[in-house]
Design a protein around this motif. Sequence first.
Motif, mmCIF file in Angstrom:
data_model
loop_
_atom_site.group_PDB
_atom_site.id
_atom_site.type_symbol
_atom_site.label_atom_id
_atom_site.label_comp_id
_atom_site.label_asym_id
_atom_site.label_seq_id
_atom_site.Cartn_x
_atom_site.Cartn_y
_atom_site.Cartn_z
ATOM 1 N N LEU A 368 28.205 -34.150 -11.293
ATOM 2 C CA LEU A 368 27.620 -34.335 -12.619
ATOM 3 C C LEU A 368 28.501 -35.228 -13.487
ATOM 4 C CD1 LEU A 368 26.329 -30.729 -13.304
ATOM 5 C CD2 LEU A 368 24.905 -32.782 -13.093
ATOM 6 N N GLU A 369 29.796 -35.015 -13.378
ATOM 7 C CA GLU A 369 30.703 -35.867 -14.153
ATOM 8 C C GLU A 369 30.604 -37.325 -13.709
ATOM 9 O OE1 GLU A 369 34.370 -33.882 -13.511
ATOM 10 O OE2 GLU A 369 34.154 -32.565 -15.275
ATOM 11 N N THR A 370 30.441 -37.519 -12.413
ATOM 12 C CA THR A 370 30.266 -38.882 -11.893
ATOM 13 C C THR A 370 28.966 -39.481 -12.415
ATOM 14 O OG1 THR A 370 31.464 -38.293 -9.870
ATOM 15 C CG2 THR A 370 30.081 -40.250 -9.771
ATOM 16 N N LYS A 371 27.932 -38.703 -12.415
ATOM 17 C CA LYS A 371 26.632 -39.159 -12.915
ATOM 18 C C LYS A 371 26.700 -39.484 -14.384
ATOM 19 C CE LYS A 371 22.082 -39.712 -12.868
ATOM 20 N NZ LYS A 371 21.431 -40.797 -12.133
ATOM 21 N N ARG A 372 27.454 -38.744 -15.124
ATOM 22 C CA ARG A 372 27.536 -38.974 -16.573
ATOM 23 C C ARG A 372 28.179 -40.332 -16.881
ATOM 24 N NH1 ARG A 372 29.946 -38.376 -21.394
ATOM 25 N NH2 ARG A 372 28.891 -37.076 -22.947
ATOM 26 N N LYS A 373 29.133 -40.659 -16.069
ATOM 27 C CA LYS A 373 29.802 -41.953 -16.292
ATOM 28 C C LYS A 373 28.851 -43.129 -16.024
ATOM 29 C CE LYS A 373 34.419 -40.225 -15.230
ATOM 30 N NZ LYS A 373 35.538 -40.279 -14.273
ATOM 31 N N ASP A 374 27.924 -42.932 -15.134
ATOM 32 C CA ASP A 374 26.982 -44.016 -14.844
ATOM 33 C C ASP A 374 25.593 -43.409 -14.665
ATOM 34 O OD1 ASP A 374 25.732 -46.310 -14.188
ATOM 35 O OD2 ASP A 374 26.795 -46.632 -12.283
ATOM 36 N N PRO A 375 24.962 -43.099 -15.778
ATOM 37 C CA PRO A 375 23.647 -42.459 -15.719
ATOM 38 C C PRO A 375 22.557 -43.343 -15.152
ATOM 39 C CG PRO A 375 24.207 -42.969 -17.967
ATOM 40 C CD PRO A 375 25.416 -43.308 -17.191
ATOM 41 N N PHE A 376 22.837 -44.677 -15.066
ATOM 42 C CA PHE A 376 21.821 -45.592 -14.540
ATOM 43 C C PHE A 376 21.801 -45.603 -13.021
ATOM 44 C CE2 PHE A 376 23.202 -47.156 -18.680
ATOM 45 C CZ PHE A 376 21.990 -47.269 -19.336
ATOM 46 N N LYS A 377 22.806 -44.961 -12.463
ATOM 47 C CA LYS A 377 22.961 -45.027 -11.015
ATOM 48 C C LYS A 377 22.547 -43.691 -10.385
ATOM 49 C CE LYS A 377 26.504 -45.918 -7.509
ATOM 50 N NZ LYS A 377 27.931 -46.193 -7.298
ATOM 51 N N ILE A 378 21.797 -43.762 -9.273
ATOM 52 C CA ILE A 378 21.433 -42.565 -8.507
ATOM 53 C C ILE A 378 22.631 -42.160 -7.663
ATOM 54 C CG2 ILE A 378 19.981 -41.632 -6.657
ATOM 55 C CD1 ILE A 378 17.762 -43.469 -7.634
ATOM 56 N N ILE A 379 23.031 -40.874 -7.808
ATOM 57 C CA ILE A 379 24.190 -40.381 -7.041
ATOM 58 C C ILE A 379 23.734 -40.030 -5.641
ATOM 59 C CG2 ILE A 379 26.037 -38.656 -6.909
ATOM 60 C CD1 ILE A 379 26.228 -40.571 -9.285
ATOM 61 N N GLU A 380 24.290 -40.704 -4.715
ATOM 62 C CA GLU A 380 23.927 -40.445 -3.319
ATOM 63 C C GLU A 380 24.899 -39.433 -2.711
ATOM 64 O OE1 GLU A 380 23.800 -44.158 -1.360
ATOM 65 O OE2 GLU A 380 22.038 -44.891 -2.439
ATOM 66 N N GLY A 381 24.473 -38.796 -1.688
ATOM 67 C CA GLY A 381 25.289 -37.760 -1.053
ATOM 68 C C GLY A 381 24.597 -36.393 -1.168
ATOM 69 N N LYS A 382 24.902 -35.482 -0.237
ATOM 70 C CA LYS A 382 24.215 -34.202 -0.181
ATOM 71 C C LYS A 382 24.837 -33.217 -1.163
ATOM 72 C CE LYS A 382 22.447 -30.817 3.069
ATOM 73 N NZ LYS A 382 22.414 -30.392 4.479
ATOM 74 N N LEU A 383 24.003 -32.662 -1.993
ATOM 75 C CA LEU A 383 24.435 -31.650 -2.954
ATOM 76 C C LEU A 383 24.580 -30.298 -2.210
ATOM 77 C CD1 LEU A 383 24.937 -30.965 -5.979
ATOM 78 C CD2 LEU A 383 22.517 -30.325 -6.104
ATOM 79 N N LEU A 384 25.761 -29.663 -2.357
ATOM 80 C CA LEU A 384 25.977 -28.377 -1.693
ATOM 81 C C LEU A 384 24.956 -27.344 -2.181
ATOM 82 C CD1 LEU A 384 29.857 -28.006 -1.640
ATOM 83 C CD2 LEU A 384 28.349 -28.672 0.230
ATOM 84 N N VAL A 385 24.480 -26.538 -1.212
ATOM 85 C CA VAL A 385 23.468 -25.525 -1.530
ATOM 86 C C VAL A 385 24.105 -24.134 -1.468
ATOM 87 C CG1 VAL A 385 21.281 -24.502 -0.863
ATOM 88 C CG2 VAL A 385 21.640 -26.957 -0.574
ATOM 89 N N PHE A 386 23.775 -23.274 -2.413
ATOM 90 C CA PHE A 386 24.181 -21.865 -2.382
ATOM 91 C C PHE A 386 22.931 -21.004 -2.383
ATOM 92 C CE2 PHE A 386 25.207 -17.822 -4.396
ATOM 93 C CZ PHE A 386 26.267 -17.409 -3.592
ATOM 94 N N ASP A 387 22.786 -20.228 -1.270
ATOM 95 C CA ASP A 387 21.634 -19.340 -1.156
ATOM 96 C C ASP A 387 22.009 -17.991 -1.795
ATOM 97 O OD1 ASP A 387 19.424 -17.897 -0.547
ATOM 98 O OD2 ASP A 387 19.547 -18.137 1.635
ATOM 99 N N SER A 388 21.435 -17.718 -2.929
ATOM 100 C CA SER A 388 21.785 -16.498 -3.671
ATOM 101 C C SER A 388 21.093 -15.243 -3.130
ATOM 102 C CB SER A 388 21.420 -16.658 -5.151
ATOM 103 O OG SER A 388 20.015 -16.843 -5.291
ATOM 104 N N THR A 389 20.258 -15.419 -2.094
ATOM 105 C CA THR A 389 19.496 -14.279 -1.570
ATOM 106 C C THR A 389 20.419 -13.155 -1.102
ATOM 107 O OG1 THR A 389 17.760 -15.782 -0.820
ATOM 108 C CG2 THR A 389 17.765 -13.550 0.104
ATOM 109 N N LEU A 390 21.471 -13.534 -0.330
ATOM 110 C CA LEU A 390 22.360 -12.517 0.223
ATOM 111 C C LEU A 390 23.146 -11.790 -0.857
ATOM 112 C CD1 LEU A 390 23.825 -14.115 3.484
ATOM 113 C CD2 LEU A 390 22.364 -12.114 3.287
ATOM 114 N N ILE A 391 23.736 -12.575 -1.759
ATOM 115 C CA ILE A 391 24.566 -11.926 -2.775
ATOM 116 C C ILE A 391 23.737 -11.040 -3.693
ATOM 117 C CG2 ILE A 391 24.469 -13.769 -4.535
ATOM 118 C CD1 ILE A 391 27.488 -13.178 -4.978
ATOM 119 N N LEU A 392 22.502 -11.463 -3.970
ATOM 120 C CA LEU A 392 21.630 -10.619 -4.781
ATOM 121 C C LEU A 392 21.229 -9.354 -4.013
ATOM 122 C CD1 LEU A 392 19.358 -13.316 -6.460
ATOM 123 C CD2 LEU A 392 21.068 -11.876 -7.572
ATOM 124 N N LYS A 393 21.076 -9.501 -2.712
ATOM 125 C CA LYS A 393 20.749 -8.339 -1.879
ATOM 126 C C LYS A 393 21.882 -7.322 -1.921
ATOM 127 C CE LYS A 393 20.130 -6.930 2.921
ATOM 128 N NZ LYS A 393 20.152 -7.368 4.334
#
Length: 772
Positions: A368-393
Amino acid sequence: MIKKIKEIENFGIFESISNQSNYLEFNRFNLFYGHNGSGKSTLSHLFSLLESKDIQTRFPDSKWGFHIDDTTILSNLNDIDNELNIKVFDKGFMERNINWNKVIKGILVVSEDKKIEIQQRDNKIKEEKGIKSSIEKLTLVLEGDGKSKGEKGLVKDNSSFLSEAARNIKQKFQLIEVDDTYLSNYNKTKLENRLKEKQLDIQKPQMNVSEIEKLAQTIKPQDKDIINKPDLSKLEQVDKAYDRINLILESTVASKVIDILKDSPEKSEWVKKGLDIHKENEECSFCGNQITDKRIEELNSYFSDSYRNIIEQIDSVIKWIEDFEYPYIPSQNSFYKEYQKDYKKFFDFIHDELKKLELVKSDWKQLLETKRKDPFKIIEGKLLVFDSTLILKYFGEIDSLISYHNDKFKNADSIIKKTKINLELEYIKEELKRYDYYKKSKEEINKLNEQEILKEKNKEIEVEIKQLNKKISTEALGAEKFNTDLWKFLGRKDISLVPQTKGGYVIERNNDPNTKGQFLSEGEKTAIAFVYFINKLKEQDNRINNSIIVVDDPISSFDSNNLFSSYSYLKLNCNEAKQLFVLTHNFNYFRLVRDWFNAKNKKQKEKNIKDSSKPKSICNFYTLEVQLNKKNIRYSEIRNADETLLKYSSEYHYQFKKLIDYSSEVKVDLDKAYLTANAARKTLETFLKFKYPKKVNDFRQLFEKSIKNTTLKEKEEYIYKFINKYSHAQDFDNDSSDNQLDEGINVAKDVLNLIKEIDETHFEEMAEVCAN
């Protein structure tokens, strides 16, 4: 048959008789000889207690028992209920059946012309026998065989299981240290009640070990408080945050591009801030030149609303990440112990998941900080995913534990009470693994019901048999049979029983209805009682060969005229008895019965001489011997009869032999004084009466005459006083002047020496007979 007296304690003159007492086991025919006061009546009274539960013992504090056959033991420590068919003639029998001044109980004799009724009765008796056999088999299954190593039976097995299981359950609750009166006093009754109340629950599958441990922890006393549930609202936003960040990173700003700013996010940011603080036509704070309207327009076009919007979104999400607070997690010790193990497991899972979430948040913020510096640019790369299903369980599981905990806190008493019951049921299930109580209990109930039905059926048959006996038996026939026997017994017909309209008989002499007991001699009373007893034995077709008969002195001490009649009547009617016990104090009667029994033994020996497996005798002989214990109290013992009693034809031989035995004592102590004096007086009196027949009724004159011309003249007073005092069983006083016992003078030896001086030939032959 009765084999032996197992034990006697405090039964009158029988102070103590153990199973190991040194006398032969009882045989089919048994003869006892004992003087008056030696315990004959007491022994016959003991036998009578086997005859009927209605006969009350004269010694309520006593203890006694019999060996019956090879296995059964009957004693007063258990309920006497047997089928020995024992009949006892003694003083108690006469008191129960004969009122000499009023009505005598009737004798029911079977009438032979009632053949149909007799057959019906006999069939009922067979049916009764079959039912009793079935009852005995059921009793064996229910109560066992009574042997120490044998089958205990269903009743004892079930009872033993309940006792042992209750003890095990009580010990388990004691280990938990739970404060509960019901559980600390747990017993078989409580267990039995629970087995009945909760059968369906108990028969459900048992919990596993950890579940049972949890129940045990639940009932332990614990000091806890309410636990607040964690706030999961932040965690529930994680999935939405992921979607929002992904959208921001993939978005672009629609505006007029200024290349120098586009290519330099730092400059773009710097210019944006400058634009916010400068107005139109103002001088630039950096270069000092005036900012034109056109330049302002160009910059505003570059920094459009969409630009500002995406920057605001980025800032908002970054702030959310920075301000993110993890849910409050209570400590493990704040839970009741039964929940702590599960809590620890879920807590460890949550802890691992929170570490993962922390890495994801850091990655999101950086992108997000990288995106803020250049909002005109699409940030490429895979965003880490957190599956909250287990912790909520897992948080949900902890939430449930907290609910259980708080519920227990609010309703501690009712929950602990319910848990105690559940734990008790689980412990019961554990005990039932080794013993199928429900099956065994049901079997016991069925057998008891079956037994009760048979007992009721047996009672009905007994009533039917009694009713048939009434039809086929009459007291009139009983009186007729009695009178015939009595007339033969007495040798005259002046005394008879007369049936009464209301039942029973009265005694008449010469047809006088006012005949009373005081007008009968002791011999006549004994004869009437004994004949009455024998006729009672055969009442209602009772079989002599199926009866155990005990006869205590069927002759009177005051009238020996009917001695032979009594013996003959006994032999005639009791020869086929299943077992016979005869007790007497009269030597002449003893001799008659002894010779009868000896003839039986001789015949038995000849019959089985070639077969070693069969008994060589069916008759035994015993004496009742009186002794003095250390407290100078008389007591009696059963002993095998002395050879002199068995071989010779007079009591004189027996007493002479006893006197010789006593004479071997160096000093006569108090224990032997009574016995020695009796033997001395009887021996000396018999000898002197034959030697000096003129003074047969005065022992003192006989004694004075006999000792006058002997060397024992100086001992006359001493010998007479000793014999006279102790033979009459007077109380042994403490008179210091009477020191005969202390002087150690043996009267027995003096009496024998007196006989020897008077008639040496007689003495020597008697001594030889006794020695052999």
